[in-house]
Each structure stands twice: as structure tokens, then as C-alpha cells.
Design an enzyme around this catalytic site. Structure first.
Site, PDB file in Angstrom:
ATOM      1  N   ALA A 114       0.808  -1.228   0.000  1.00  0.00           N
ATOM      2  CA  ALA A 114       0.000   0.000   0.000  1.00  0.00           C
ATOM      3  C   ALA A 114       0.837   1.272   0.000  1.00  0.00           C
ATOM      4  CB  ALA A 114      -0.928   0.003   1.217  1.00  0.00           C
ATOM      5  N   SER A 137       2.903   2.375  -2.257  1.00  0.00           N
ATOM      6  CA  SER A 137       3.144   2.988  -3.565  1.00  0.00           C
ATOM      7  C   SER A 137       2.329   2.262  -4.627  1.00  0.00           C
ATOM      8  CB  SER A 137       4.638   2.928  -3.934  1.00  0.00           C
ATOM      9  OG  SER A 137       5.057   1.583  -4.120  1.00  0.00           O
ATOM     10  N   GLY A 138       2.369   2.827  -5.839  1.00  0.00           N
ATOM     11  CA  GLY A 138       1.780   2.159  -6.992  1.00  0.00           C
ATOM     12  C   GLY A 138       0.310   1.825  -6.854  1.00  0.00           C
ATOM     13  N   SER A 158      -0.846 -11.226 -13.276  1.00  0.00           N
ATOM     14  CA  SER A 158      -0.265 -10.563 -14.432  1.00  0.00           C
ATOM     15  C   SER A 158      -0.715 -11.209 -15.733  1.00  0.00           C
ATOM     16  CB  SER A 158       1.270 -10.633 -14.365  1.00  0.00           C
ATOM     17  OG  SER A 158       1.848 -10.218 -15.574  1.00  0.00           O
ATOM     18  N   TYR A 173       8.724 -14.638 -12.525  1.00  0.00           N
ATOM     19  CA  TYR A 173       7.559 -13.829 -12.161  1.00  0.00           C
ATOM     20  C   TYR A 173       6.257 -14.516 -12.577  1.00  0.00           C
ATOM     21  CZ  TYR A 173       4.387  -9.808 -12.059  1.00  0.00           C
ATOM     22  OH  TYR A 173       3.342  -8.966 -11.820  1.00  0.00           O
TER      23      TYR A 173
END
Length: 678
Positions: free
Chosen positions: A395, A397-398, A525, A538
Site C-alpha cells: 500500500a 506505492s503504486g 499478471s 515472475y
């Protein structure tokens, strides 16, 4: 050394001026504050980090600003500079409000300045004092018989006139142009000027491809300046000796075309831009100039937007997006503001107006992430989230930060989780300043014991846990050939993206089950579907989280616990900023990603995918060999990350000497919209 008195210190320009005074000047800084706003001011004082800022209780509408007579007597002769910023800066405000704040407030401030025997009274006026004057308006000009088309224009003129004619102490006047957000951070706290057009730009972006040109009108020139320039310039000029009794334009010496300004924000938003087939080359032609002034295009447009029929139509169309009809008629200026005196005083100070194109994207991003109220106007979303506890990892950033702000905007209670306490507390203060509520729980989500402690603490301290948003994550872009001796990369990625996420959820399941269930949103993703090269660590970690959620979701269905997996496209977050290659690909903003997360919280679908992700998955299913060939082209066209190449001496570049820029562009178009990492 002398002290300062500031009205409007909690306002937009005021808070930045106080910052400048703290940084550059000595002495106490007394700030006027209503009794009911002391809490808000104290939070600002904490943010400023100075014990030199002292509240003085009063009221703009009272004689001598309602300041206690004993305080006035005790400080008489100590105030060297009295800055009066408290006013209405709103084109849509009515006569009564403008009169009370801008005229009566100024007269009351002058009374107090006189009672204090202040050294100089600094009045913050506006270019609106020039009204609809046509031609060059210099800093020495004031009452030129100019039309004052709105209550705002009239009261700015009248308040400046009061200062000029009634001030009991020496005075200086500052006339800023349209003030927009901070040129470095984009920070803004209200909707004004070009910001009224942002909802329309957002609607166009979300509805139309960015390459479609839109028909626009040449709205002539406007003039905008960032708030940091205004505050710095005001502080500097206020302390230059020998300048009393003068006015200064804090404007851009190179005014922008209004449509060019709007197009800069369209470009920042990735929205369609406006073309102007009929521009000033035509409107300034001899044939047009030969017409009576009332029949020229600019005059006809101004008359139209002020007419009742056009206003009624306008209010029922784009007016519904938040563009008041009063604003459209004042986007441009009929006057050219000559700021020669101000520019001369600022010469050599390092203070200048930055070009709008250098910070337009920062303004747009801040608005979309902080001021866009389209989320709060969604009644369904408000019903779903109001009063609900939403645990958000990552939480600080981004996407996580934007999601927290949007949840708070809807009346939800974000529970902020990330490693750094300081950033989380800053976000908490921001949410609380806007009337929301948030809790801070720092935690290293790669530490299993810390996760267990966090889950126990959340379960014990919160009345319930309604939602969990797994936003924290790690992305590594490295080919398998350069990873053969770096197995730890796979372990670290899996530890945070998969094991950390499921360990937290597993720790919270008992609490959620006991209090009626809940919903978990996992940020995955598009790489899981498209299987983009160099992201094996990832993509695998996210795929593991996807599979785990699908299986566990069926087991917990009867407990009222459900899951949504969001396979995000590429998002413009700090994580991808160092990778210049991403600039070739279409991306979405953190604000758009936050809207997607809110949709997942409200609608609770099993998965949210993009068209590009679905296409990639379909290609892998229907023609796996073709998919591998296409992705191998991408693999050859784009190198590993800079960190990876540093360990491998550009082995990939040597192995593929035929790599060309055209290959990169071709792959960029082919993989449009793919999200390779958060």
C-alpha cells in the site's frame, strides 16, 4: 528579525507559501485558523515539521479577523509581513460568497494589519482583476474600465481596490494566473481551471482509441502556472526592498494556447487529442479582422457560451462531467499579461516558470489518483465498500496506494500493509485529511514469522476483515540462460509473490470465516496468459497464486470466502520506470489499475482479464508453435534488464546480431497492451 502573519495558510497556495517561509526565513509564522479547523492545521504543522508555525484563532468574516484583542496588543509592531491569501478562488461561486470572502475578508484583514502596525500587507489577488480587458495589461495598470464578467472577476478587482485605497500600512499585490498543481509532485487539492476538463478527457480515453483526432476550436491563449512557482516567487518578491505600492503578475511570460494546453493533458492521459481546422491563422486574417468586433469568431463564441439556451444545453451534456458553463467562457484570456517587473525581480534567483509539457503528466496522474471523484459517485461501489475493512498489501506505492485512496473515497477503511512505516503513515494522513479513516500495519511480507504476527494482530485488533487485496509483489526480467546460476531469484520471487501472499490469507481465514466471510483480490499478471519471455520466475509465481486461489476458492465457498484474480496489463508504476523498453508499449495508469481493483471488490468476479491477455492465451491453445515463434522474436528483439546484462556481458546481443529497431517496433505493436510485470 520580524515575524509573519498568514491568512489562508491551510489553503492551496498558502500551505506552499508557509513551506517557503519556513525554509528561507526566520521568525515566528502566525497563521489564522478557525477554532473548528485547529485539528486540520495541526496535521499540516506536523507535515511542515516546524515549531515556528503558531495558530491564531479567528474568523475571516469578523472585524480584525476576530483575533483576540490581547493577542493583538502583545504582538503590535512585531509583524513584518502580513500575507492575506484567504479568499474564494472559484469561478462558479455566487455573489454573496464572493463578497463575504473576497471583499469583506480583505477589509477585515486590513483592519488587523493596521492594528498590528504590520510592516507590509501582501495581498494575493488574481489576473481576474484585469477582467476582459483586450490588449496588453501591464503590472502598473489597474482601473482601465475593463469589463468584469463574473462575481469572481468583480470581487478580485474590488478587493485589490480596497487594498490600494484603504490599506493603513504599505502594501504589495500579487496577481497569479490560473494556478495548477506542483510541478514536481503534481499535488493539488481542488478542482479549478483546466482540471474541470479532466473528467471529459478521462471519458474520451476510456471510450476511444488514442490515435483518433477530435474536432476542436481554437480557444485562443490561456495562462497557467504551477503552485510551487507562485509560492517561491511571492516569497522572493515580498522580501525585495523598495517595492511597496506595486502589483506583480505571477504569470507565464509565454502564454499557452488553450487547445494546446488541453492536448498536453490528453497526451498525458493517453486520450485522443483535438485538431483545430479553423485556428487563429484564419481568425486573425485580414478578412476576419475587417468584421465588426462583435461578429468575429471569438466574440460570437463568448456570446454563445454566456447565452441561456447554450448554457442549458451545455449543462445537460458535458456539464454532467463536471465542466461548469461558467468556466468555458473563461478558459482563455482576452488580455496579455505583461509580467516584466516580476520577471526582473526574479532574475538570478533561479525561480522561473517551467514549461507545462515538463509536468503535465504529473498533474494528470495526481488528479487521477487523488482528485478524480468518479469512484465516489458510484452508488453501487459505495454500498459495497462503505464501512468495510480492506487489507491492502503493497500500500505504500503504486497500485496499492491508489487502491487505498479509492477505497477510502468510497467510505471503506483501508488497512495499509507494507514494509515502510513512514510512507504508510503519510498515506494515512492524506486519507484522514480528506475525511477518511485508515490503519497502518508495517510488515515485511518476505518474512514468514512477520506475516504470522501480522495476521494474528489484524485478527485481534480489527472487528472483521471484509476484503484482502494482495498487491505487493516482486518482478524480475531475466532470461533462463542468464539465470542458471541464480536460482535464488526464483526462490525470492516465489517467496513474496506466492508463499507470502497465501501465508497471509491462510492466517486471516479463521477470522474471515468467523465473521461471515470475505473476498480476496489477487493482483496477477497478463504474463500468466501470454507467457512473455524473460519473466519465467515472475509468471510462475503468479500462476501458482492463481491456481491456489482457484482450488481454495471452491473449498471455502460455503464459508462465504471468495477470490478474484486480476491479470493486469502493464501499469506505469515506479517498478517499471527504470526500464526504458516499456516506453514502447501501451500501458495503463495506476489510477486505471485502481479502478480495476475497485471493480473486483464490488463485483467479485472469478477473474478479470484484458483482451490482449485473452488473445495470448487463445493463441497458445490454438497454435502453440506459432505462439512460441512470435514470442521468440520478442525474445531476440529486446534484451535482458540492465542488471542481468551486467552479469553476462551482453551475451544475448552477441548471439543475435540481426536485432534491429524495426524489430522492436514491430513486436511493440504486436504485443500491444501486454502487461509484463507490476
Amino acid at each position: 528579525m520580524s515575524d509573519y502573519f498568514v491568512t489562508g495558510a491551510t489553503g492551496f497556495i498558502g500551505r506552499f507559501l508557509v513551506q517557503e517561509l519556513i525554509a528561507n526565513r526566520e521568525g515566528q509564522i502566525y497563521v489564522l485558523c478557525r477554532a473548528g479547523s485547529l485539528g486540520r492545521l495541526q496535521k499540516l504543522i506536523d507535515e511542515w515539521g516546524s515549531d515556528r508555525v503558531v495558530p491564531v484563532v479567528g474568523d475571516l468574516s469578523a472585524p480584525q479577523l476576530g483575533v483576540d484583542a490581547e493577542w493583538v496588543a502583545a504582538h503590535r509592531g512585531t509583524i513584518g509581513h502580513f500575507f492575506h491569501l484567504a479568499a474564494i478562488y472559484d469561478m462558479t461561486a455566487d455573489d454573496a460568497t464572493n463578497d463575504a470572502m473576497n471583499i469583506d475578508g480583505t477589509r477585515n484583514a486590513l483592519e488587523l494589519a493596521g492594528a498590528l502596525s504590520a510592516g507590509t500587507f501582501h495581498q494575493v489577488s488574481s489576473v481576474a482583476a484585469a477582467g476582459d480587458y483586450k490588449g496588453v495589461f501591464t503590472e502598473d495598470m489597474f482601473d482601465e474600465g475593463q469589463p468584469l464578467p463574473s462575481p469572481y472577476h468583480r470581487t478580485k478587482f474590488e478587493s485589490e481596490k480596497i487594498v490600494r485605497e484603504e490599506s493603513p500600512v504599505p502594501w504589495r499585490v500579487y496577481r497569479p494566473a490560473i494556478v495548477v498543481g506542483h510541478s514536481e509532485t503534481g499535488q493539488m487539492d481542488k478542482i479549478d481551471g483546466p482540471y474541470y476538463f479532466f473528467p471529459l478527457i478521462k471519458r474520451l480515453r476510456d471510450s476511444l482509441p488514442g490515435w483518433i483526432p477530435l474536432l476542436g476550436l481554437d480557444l485562443r491563449d490561456t495562462n497557467v502556472v504551477p503552485v510551487d512557482y507562485v509560492a517561491k516567487a511571492m516569497d522572493h518578491i515580498a522580501h525585495v526592498p523598495g517595492q511597496d505600492g506595486q502589483a506583480f503578475f505571477l504569470t507565464n511570460p509565454d502564454p499557452q494556447g488553450a487547445i494546446e494546453m488541453i492536448n498536453l493533458f490528453c497526451r498525458a492521459a493517453r486520450a485522443p487529442k483535438f485538431a483545430t481546422p479553423i485556428d487563429r491563422r484564419i481568425s486573425d486574417s485580414r478578412a476576419i479582422q475587417a468584421l465588426p468586433s462583435g461578429l468575429r469568431p471569438a466574440s460570437l463564441f463568448a456570446a454563445a457560451v454566456h447565452s441561456k439556451p447554450v448554457t442549458a444545453v451545455f449543462d445537460q451534456t458535458v456539464g454532467r462531467l463536471g465542466i461548469p458553463s461558467e468556466v468555458l467562457g473563461h478558459v482563455n484570456f482576452t488580455a496579455v499579461f505583461d509580467s516584466s517587473k516580476a520577471q526582473a525581480l526574479l532574475a538570478g534567483s533561479g525561480i522561473s516558470v517551467p514549461p507545462l509539457e515538463s509536468y503535465a503528466e504529473k498533474l494528470w496522474n495526481y488528479w487521477e489518483e487523488n482528485l478524480d471523484d468518479s469512484t465516489s459517485r458510484d452508488k453501487k461501489a459505495k454500498r459495497a465498500l462503505e464501512g468495510k475493512y480492506v487489507v491492502i498489501t503493497g500500500a505504500s506505492s503504486g497500485i496499492g496506494e491508489v487502491t487505498a485512496k479509492k477505497v477510502a473515497q468510497l467510505g471503506g477503511i483501508p488497512v495499509l500493509v507494507a514494509r515502510g512505516r513512514e510512507k504508510l503513515e503519510t498515506l494515512q494522513r492524506t486519507i484522514e485529511m480528506r475525511g477518511g479513516q485508515a490503519f497502518v500495519y508495517p510488515c515485511d511480507l518476505s518474512d514468514y514469522e512477520a506475516i504470522d504476527a501480522l495476521a494474528a494482530k489484524l485478527s485481534a485488533e480489527l472487528p472483521r476483515i471484509d476484503f484482502v487485496v494482495n498487491s505487493a509483489g516482486r518482478s524480475i526480467r531475466r532470461s533462463i540462460k542468464l539465470s542458471l546460476d541464480r536460482f535464488h531469484d526464483f526462490e525470492r520471487t516465489m517467496q513474496l509473490n506466492y508463499f507470502g501472499a497465501i501465508r497471509l490469507v491462510m492466517g486471516l481465514i479463521p477470522k474471515m470465516s468467523a465473521t461471515g466471510g470475505g473476498h480476496i483480490v489477487n493482483l496477477s499478471s497478463i504474463a500468466v496468459l501470454t507467457k512473455i519471455p524473460r519473466f519465467s520466475a515472475y509468471a510462475a509465481s503468479k500462476a501458482a497464486l492463481d491456481s491456489w486461489s482457484n482450488v481454495v476458492g471452491s473449498e471455502l465457498h460455503s464459508d462465504g470466502i471468495s477470490f478474484t484474480t486480476i491479470r493486469m496489463p502493464l501499469v506505469r508504476t515506479p517498478m517499471i520506470a527504470p526500464t526504458k523498453m516499456y516506453e514502447k508499449f501501451p500501458t495503463i495508469s495506476p489510477g486505471q489499475a485502481g479502478d480495476i481493483v475497485v471493480r473486483a471488490l464490488v463485483e467479485k468476479p472469478e477473474a478479470i482479464n484484458t483482451l490482449g491477455g485473452q488473445f495470448g492465451a487463445a493463441l497458445h491453445t490454438a497454435a502453440p508453435k506459432t505462439a512460441h515463434k512470435v514470442l521468440n522474436i520478442a525474445y531476440q528483439a529486446f534484451p535482458d534488464s540492465a542488471a542481468a546484462r551486467a552479469h553476462a556481458a551482453d551475451e544475448e546481443a552477441a548471439a543475435h546480431p540481426r536485432e534491429t529497431a524495426s524489430q522492436k517496433e514491430m513486436v511493440g505493436r504486436l504485443l500491444k497492451g501486454l502487461r509484463w510485470g507490476r
